[in-house]
Design a protein around this motif. Sequence first.
Motif, PDB file in Angstrom:
ATOM      1  N   ILE A   1      62.662 -74.219 -80.663  1.00  0.00           N
ATOM      2  CA  ILE A   1      61.861 -74.284 -79.446  1.00  0.00           C
ATOM      3  C   ILE A   1      62.707 -73.662 -78.342  1.00  0.00           C
ATOM      4  N   ILE A   2      62.223 -72.567 -77.769  1.00  0.00           N
ATOM      5  CA  ILE A   2      63.065 -71.735 -76.905  1.00  0.00           C
ATOM      6  C   ILE A   2      62.478 -71.645 -75.502  1.00  0.00           C
ATOM      7  N   GLN A   3      63.297 -71.961 -74.502  1.00  0.00           N
ATOM      8  CA  GLN A   3      62.895 -71.753 -73.106  1.00  0.00           C
ATOM      9  C   GLN A   3      63.159 -70.275 -72.794  1.00  0.00           C
ATOM     10  N   ALA A   4      62.120 -69.469 -72.973  1.00  0.00           N
ATOM     11  CA  ALA A   4      62.301 -68.019 -73.059  1.00  0.00           C
ATOM     12  C   ALA A   4      62.541 -67.338 -71.722  1.00  0.00           C
ATOM     13  N   ASP A   5      62.164 -67.953 -70.626  1.00  0.00           N
ATOM     14  CA  ASP A   5      62.353 -67.306 -69.320  1.00  0.00           C
ATOM     15  C   ASP A   5      63.546 -67.862 -68.557  1.00  0.00           C
ATOM     16  N   LEU A   6      64.467 -68.500 -69.269  1.00  0.00           N
ATOM     17  CA  LEU A   6      65.651 -69.075 -68.651  1.00  0.00           C
ATOM     18  C   LEU A   6      66.773 -68.039 -68.653  1.00  0.00           C
ATOM     19  N   GLY A   7      67.055 -67.470 -67.497  1.00  0.00           N
ATOM     20  CA  GLY A   7      68.082 -66.445 -67.413  1.00  0.00           C
ATOM     21  C   GLY A   7      67.980 -65.669 -66.120  1.00  0.00           C
TER      22      GLY A   7
ATOM     23  N   GLN B   1      66.269 -53.731 -65.467  1.00  0.00           N
ATOM     24  CA  GLN B   1      65.285 -53.892 -66.542  1.00  0.00           C
ATOM     25  C   GLN B   1      65.819 -54.726 -67.701  1.00  0.00           C
ATOM     26  N   GLN B   2      67.045 -55.220 -67.592  1.00  0.00           N
ATOM     27  CA  GLN B   2      67.648 -55.991 -68.675  1.00  0.00           C
ATOM     28  C   GLN B   2      67.595 -57.477 -68.365  1.00  0.00           C
ATOM     29  N   PHE B   3      67.159 -58.278 -69.354  1.00  0.00           N
ATOM     30  CA  PHE B   3      67.134 -59.725 -69.188  1.00  0.00           C
ATOM     31  C   PHE B   3      68.398 -60.321 -69.793  1.00  0.00           C
ATOM     32  N   LEU B   4      69.093 -61.152 -69.036  1.00  0.00           N
ATOM     33  CA  LEU B   4      70.315 -61.822 -69.488  1.00  0.00           C
ATOM     34  C   LEU B   4      70.028 -63.299 -69.685  1.00  0.00           C
ATOM     35  N   ASP B   5      70.276 -63.803 -70.905  1.00  0.00           N
ATOM     36  CA  ASP B   5      70.048 -65.223 -71.154  1.00  0.00           C
ATOM     37  C   ASP B   5      71.275 -66.032 -70.736  1.00  0.00           C
ATOM     38  N   PHE B   6      71.199 -67.351 -70.912  1.00  0.00           N
ATOM     39  CA  PHE B   6      72.276 -68.215 -70.436  1.00  0.00           C
ATOM     40  C   PHE B   6      73.578 -67.970 -71.182  1.00  0.00           C
ATOM     41  N   ASP B   7      73.518 -67.612 -72.457  1.00  0.00           N
ATOM     42  CA  ASP B   7      74.756 -67.303 -73.182  1.00  0.00           C
ATOM     43  C   ASP B   7      75.465 -66.116 -72.525  1.00  0.00           C
ATOM     44  N   GLU B   8      74.708 -65.093 -72.185  1.00  0.00           N
ATOM     45  CA  GLU B   8      75.287 -63.907 -71.561  1.00  0.00           C
ATOM     46  C   GLU B   8      75.778 -64.187 -70.149  1.00  0.00           C
ATOM     47  N   LEU B   9      75.122 -65.139 -69.472  1.00  0.00           N
ATOM     48  CA  LEU B   9      75.502 -65.475 -68.102  1.00  0.00           C
ATOM     49  C   LEU B   9      76.609 -66.518 -68.034  1.00  0.00           C
ATOM     50  N   GLY B  10      76.927 -67.130 -69.165  1.00  0.00           N
ATOM     51  CA  GLY B  10      77.925 -68.198 -69.166  1.00  0.00           C
ATOM     52  C   GLY B  10      77.431 -69.476 -68.525  1.00  0.00           C
ATOM     53  N   LEU B  11      76.115 -69.726 -68.583  1.00  0.00           N
ATOM     54  CA  LEU B  11      75.511 -70.923 -68.003  1.00  0.00           C
ATOM     55  C   LEU B  11      75.001 -71.842 -69.102  1.00  0.00           C
ATOM     56  N   SER B  12      74.688 -73.079 -68.733  1.00  0.00           N
ATOM     57  CA  SER B  12      74.236 -74.061 -69.711  1.00  0.00           C
ATOM     58  C   SER B  12      73.248 -75.030 -69.068  1.00  0.00           C
ATOM     59  N   ILE B  13      72.293 -75.504 -69.862  1.00  0.00           N
ATOM     60  CA  ILE B  13      71.376 -76.544 -69.380  1.00  0.00           C
ATOM     61  C   ILE B  13      72.016 -77.927 -69.436  1.00  0.00           C
ATOM     62  N   LEU B  14      73.185 -78.030 -70.082  1.00  0.00           N
ATOM     63  CA  LEU B  14      73.899 -79.302 -70.181  1.00  0.00           C
ATOM     64  C   LEU B  14      75.157 -79.234 -69.314  1.00  0.00           C
ATOM     65  N   PRO B  15      75.565 -80.365 -68.722  1.00  0.00           N
ATOM     66  CA  PRO B  15      76.703 -80.333 -67.805  1.00  0.00           C
ATOM     67  C   PRO B  15      78.059 -80.186 -68.485  1.00  0.00           C
ATOM     68  N   ASP B  16      78.170 -80.654 -69.737  1.00  0.00           N
ATOM     69  CA  ASP B  16      79.487 -80.728 -70.358  1.00  0.00           C
ATOM     70  C   ASP B  16      79.610 -79.974 -71.677  1.00  0.00           C
ATOM     71  N   SER B  17      78.597 -79.217 -72.036  1.00  0.00           N
ATOM     72  CA  SER B  17      78.675 -78.413 -73.252  1.00  0.00           C
ATOM     73  C   SER B  17      77.749 -77.207 -73.111  1.00  0.00           C
ATOM     74  N   SER B  18      77.946 -76.240 -73.987  1.00  0.00           N
ATOM     75  CA  SER B  18      77.175 -75.004 -73.899  1.00  0.00           C
ATOM     76  C   SER B  18      75.817 -75.168 -74.573  1.00  0.00           C
ATOM     77  N   HIS B  19      74.758 -74.811 -73.879  1.00  0.00           N
ATOM     78  CA  HIS B  19      73.408 -74.862 -74.443  1.00  0.00           C
ATOM     79  C   HIS B  19      72.531 -73.920 -73.639  1.00  0.00           C
TER      80      HIS B  19
END
Length: 214
Positions: free
Chosen positions: A74-80, A85-103
Motif C-alpha cells: 500500500i503506497i502513498q504515491a504522492d508523498l515527495g 519534471q522529476q518526482f523525488l520520493d522520500f527515500d531520495e529526499l532522505g525523509l521519513s513518515i516515522l520520527p525514529d526510523s526510515s519509512h
Amino acid sequence: MLPLIVVATHAEAERLLDLKARVVVSGVGVVAAALATMRALAEEGAGLVISAGIGGAYPSSGLRSGDLAISSRIIQADLGAWDGQQFLDFDELGLSILPDSSHAGRFAAWGAAPEIARRTGAEVGPMLTLSSVTGSAEAAAALEARFPGALTEGMEGAGIAHAALLAGLPVLEVRGVSNAVGPRDRAAWQIAQALQATRRGVETALEVWSEGRT
C-alpha cells in the motif's frame, strides 16, 4: 478481537455491516482515514485492519469494472517533491513518515494476501493512495511508470496502513474496481459491481483470518 474494516463512505459500509467485523466510516482522504483508524483502535483493539472500498484500476493492470484487487503493498504515491519534471520520493529526499526510523510511505500488506487472491480470483499487487484522483491518461501512465505493477488507485489506503503500522497490526487493502484510472467519465462507472466485488474480497479475507486463529 474482531477485525477492523475502514471505509470512506456509508454506501461502502452498507454492504459490509452484516459481516463478523467492526466497520468504521472514515470520510474521504488519507488524513481522514488515518485519524478514524487511530480513533477506532484506541476505542477497541483489533487483530487485523482492512481498508476496503471501490477504486479505479490502472490501464496496464488488466482489471475491468467489477474485478477485485488485493494489496501486496500500500503506497502513498504522492508523498515527495517535484524537481522540475522529476518526482523525488522520500527515500531520495532522505525523509521519513516515522520520527525514529526510515519509512517512505510504502507499507507491506498482510501476508495472507496471495491466498485471498487465489480464493477469489483477484489480482494481487501494489495499490496506490493519492490525495487527488488522477484525471488524464498521461498522469496515469506516469504513475504506472513510477510504480510498476500498480493495480488500483484510492484515497485512503495509506492512511489506514500508517495507523495500523503504529498499532503493530497487519493491514490489507481490498478494492472493487469501478472504473479505469484516467480521464474522468462518471457515467461509465460501475458502482454496484465494484461494491459486490469489494464485499467478496472482504468476506474472504475474514474467512482466512478466522482460519488462522483456529
